[in-house]
Design a protein around this motif. Structure first.
Motif: not given
Length: 257
Positions: A140-153
């Motif tokens: 779950l944490w890895s998924g959130i991290a990837q989401y933030m990276k892909l979105g530039g957040y």
């Protein structure tokens, strides 16, 4: 453009952990349709009603108006097909459409208003009890991290909840433990319905819940006193994680450096 960005995130975000001799094979991705969101909502209902005593009705589903604006991260056992973990994610673009974060139903958040355009809000975290010692939480944490990276957040906020079934003494004691991790004044928030900590014991032995531990390991800060959520029967601690303040170990693990 915003819709395209969200669809791109859904298509790109997929992580998995291979089968191991002592555990199942799991994968994490964003829900792609209403049926997958429903699976997450059913898991949320079961966890929140059984463990917290939350009053969620009788239809077996936990849902609110924010769900339609969120992306829903799900961890699935690839052997059984069962959804065993979930986290919902509110991107800043969708928070702007709603004109608020979910956390603003519980806290006065004027001091972090400056971060709104670059902040992802996460919530409704839950993992099936049988999977809390395995890789589900890290996925779950890895998924959130990837989401933030892909979105530039750049920032993440979310509540970590503690049950009030003991009358609130454990939550008050945890707040005392968390004092060294308090955010600086300019990033603190204030509960709309505060837990009366001064009337509770603050010396009860409590191991920080896994979600709180996860936030602290990553380098998150506690944004102040917890809010009392009577519907979920919990004390909610707002946490703030800034990517540039993430612990070096996890920044490298998640590919931010």
């Amino acid at each position: 453009m915003e819709a395209f960005k969200q669809e791109s995130l859904r298509d790109a975000l997929y992580l998995s952990t291979p089968a191991r001799s002592k555990g199942p094979a799991l994968d994490v991705c964003l829900a792609k349709n209403a049926s997958e969101v429903l699976e997450a909502q059913k898991l949320r209902f079961n966890i929140f009603s059984e463990e917290y005593g939350a009053m969620l009705g009788t239809n077996g589903i936990d849902h609110d108006v924010f769900d339609a604006y969120c992306d829903h991260l799900i961890v699935r056992n690839t052997d059984t097909g069962e959804v065993v973990g979930t986290y919902r994610i509110l991107a800043p673009e969708n928070a702007a459409r709603l004109k608020c974060w979910y956390s603003e139903t519980e806290f006065f958040m004027n001091r972090i208003e400056r971060l709104r355009a670059s902040t992802v809000e996460v919530g409704r975290s839950c993992v099936h009890p049988d999977y809390r010692s395995g890789g589900a939480i890290m996925l779950l944490w890895s998924g959130i991290a990837q989401y933030m990276k892909l979105g530039g957040y750049k920032h993440l906020i979310g509540c970590a909840s503690v049950s009030l079934r003991d009358g609130g003494h454990q939550a008050a004691s945890l707040y005392k433990q968390l004092e060294p991790y308090m955010a600086e004044a300019k990033s603190q928030v204030f509960p709309k319905n505060r837990l009366p900590i001064e009337r509770l014991r603050c010396d009860v032995g409590i191991e920080p819940p896994p979600l709180v531990k996860g936030y602290l390991r990553l380098g998150a800060k506690v944004c102040g006193e917890p809010a009392w959520d009577p519907d979920f029967n919990t004390a909610d601690f707002l946490m703030l994680l800034s990517i540039d303040q993430m612990s070096e170990r996890y920044a490298r693990h998640f590919g931010f450096v």
